[in-house]
Design an enzyme around this catalytic site. Structure first.
Site, PDB file in Angstrom:
ATOM      1  N   LYS A 234       0.822  -1.270  -0.058  1.00 46.99           N
ATOM      2  CA  LYS A 234       0.031  -0.111  -0.072  1.00 46.99           C
ATOM      3  C   LYS A 234       0.943   1.538   0.159  1.00 46.99           C
ATOM      4  CE  LYS A 234      -3.658  -2.081   2.872  1.00 46.99           C
ATOM      5  NZ  LYS A 234      -4.809  -1.844   1.964  1.00 46.99           N
ATOM      6  N   ARG A 308      -9.824 -11.990   2.938  1.00 50.27           N
ATOM      7  CA  ARG A 308     -10.843 -13.072   2.423  1.00 50.27           C
ATOM      8  C   ARG A 308     -10.101 -14.395   2.365  1.00 50.27           C
ATOM      9  NH1 ARG A 308     -11.784  -9.920  -3.037  1.00 50.27           N
ATOM     10  NH2 ARG A 308     -11.398  -8.284  -1.585  1.00 50.27           N
TER      11      ARG A 308
END
Length: 456
Positions: A234, A308
């Site tokens: 990021k 996830r």
């Protein structure tokens, strides 16, 4: 949360307390407060604006604005001096509980690292208020805020485990933790893959409570203590709030605390895969193919979509017991924020009865949620030419929906499943709701669960 700041109604204590009159905006004349107090307040510019507080030392006027925010009592508990206070007039029981909760929410302080002035104003609860349930809700909200606000250097995977162990010990629950390479031996390959690059070993926390023959309720929470994005690193802005990426675990642990304190009739199970998504030579990579507990092979499209993956293994494990209801909570996608902003908690569920019950509870509890569609045609977005499934769609469309569709592939054995793509953070302050970690949907969920699995 200091429980002595809200006490049960007693006539003598209420009579001795300073009264607080609730005033809607531009409706001061309709208030039952003494005329002299109303005139003095108006002369000083008070008109019932949301969160406004006027105190003449004998009574208080509290502005409720348009009346849509029941938690504005927090403006009083945040600002009033030491003493006992009571809400003037007759207050409906359901409204009284929210007003009392607002009072306690206003007493919240995150003071782990900075000494802050304690709140000393005490509210005598309105007559008929279930004070125990208000305390239970306030304690859960504070627990979520504390956990999410704590930075990753003090809230890594081992610290999340410590919180879970303390919760289990206090409630008489069982807890088991699978750590490090034991995750591979016990078939949790994606939890291991996501967390193996960090200095703290990944782990799966498994808490159980309740009678074995009670209906099975399983809560699964994403516990990414910090998300660097992995090799798809990021930028600085995107990484700045990633201490909150364990918000799903904070929510399910707090909800579990409410369930156990209320002694609901469930066989409760809480599963928290706790990891840090870090970068090192053994970090998992884009285009890797991971095996999953479910047996599906998963192509990695982006290492910044790690939540996830760990949830998938935990959901598959929880579903093996065929629970009556399984609920997952996670700070999963930025797409959910783009769609609904920071305050609305999107959820996914195909059980219409549960959906209706939750929507009604959310309205009662002032704990907003919004149903999102499990649109089956978008399953095709998760196709892979070399694996059973890709864990992301590869495009910018329907990011929250495709994440939920990916998770659903691992929940087939559960009778019912609900998924919450929460933010767990408040970017703008309001009375009783400071900037920082915030609880979403757990009060509404507890309301639903209390009706579905009432205590004996």
């Amino acid at each position: 949360m200091r429980q002595e700041l809200l006490i049960d109604y007693e006539q003598e204590a209420a009579n001795a307390a300073l009264p607080i009159y609730l005033v809607n905006e531009n409706a001061i004349e309709e208030c039952d407060a003494p005329d002299g107090l109303k005139s003095l307040a108006e002369a000083n510019g008070f008109n019932g604006e949301a969160g406004g507080v006027f105190n003449d030392g004998k009574a208080i006027l509290l502005g409720m604005g348009d009346g849509s925010d029941p938690f504005l009592t927090a403006a009083a508990s945040e600002r009033l001096p030491k003493g006992d206070y009571s809400l003037a007039g007759n207050v409906e029981p359901d409204k009284a509980a929210l007003l009392a909760l607002g009072w306690l929410m206003g007493t919240y302080r995150f003071d782990r690292y900075k000494q802050q002035k304690p709140t000393v104003a005490r509210l005598i609860a309105p007559k008929g208020t279930d004070v125990a349930s208000v305390h239970r809700a306030a304690t859960a909200v504070s627990a979520v805020r504390d956990l999410v606000n704590t930075p990753a250097n003090d809230m890594g995977p081992s610290a999340i485990e410590h919180v879970a162990r303390n919760l289990a010990a206090g409630a008489g629950a069982q807890i088991d933790v699978i750590t490090g390479d034991d995750l591979l031996a016990k078939n949790f390959p994606m939890v291991h893959a996501v967390g193996r690059a960090a200095s703290e070993a990944p782990r799966l926390i498994d808490l159980r409570w309740g009678e074995p023959d009670a209906p099975r309720l399983t809560l699964v929470g994403k516990g990414v203590a910090f998300d660097s994005g992995g090799l798809n690193i990021k930028g600085g802005a995107g990484m700045s709030l990633m201490k909150k990426d364990m918000g799903g675990s904070a929510h399910v642990l707090a909800l579990a605390g409410m369930i156990m304190a209320a002694k609901l009739n469930v066989r409760l199970r809480v599963l928290v895969p706790a990891v840090e998504n870090a970068i090192s030579g053994n970090a998992f990579r884009p285009s890797d193919i991971l095996q999953s507990r479910k047996g599906l092979s998963v192509e990695i499209g982006n290492t910044d979509a790690e939540g996830r993956l760990i949830l998938a293994d935990a959901l598959a494990y929880g579903a093996e017991e065929k629970p009556d209801l399984m609920i997952s909570m996670a700070t999963l996608t930025g797409a959910a924020r783009v769609a609904l902003g920071p305050e609305l908690a999107p959820f996914y569920c195909d059980d219409e009865s549960l959906v209706g019950a939750l929507q009604q509870a959310a309205e009662r509890c002032a704990d907003p949620v919004w149903r999102m569609p499990l649109w089956r045609k978008y399953d095709a977005m998760l196709s892979s030419s070399i694996a059973d499934v890709n864990h992301i769609s590869g495009g910018s469309f329907a990011g929250s929906i495709t994440a939920a569709l990916f998770l659903r592939k691992f929940t087939e054995d559960a009778a019912r499943w609900m998924h919450f793509d929460i933010y767990a953070w408040r970017p703008k302050a309001a009375p009783g709701r400071p900037v920082g970690g915030e609880a979403q949907a757990i009060r509404a969920l507890f309301d639903v669960l209390s009706a579905r699995y009432p205590a004996a």
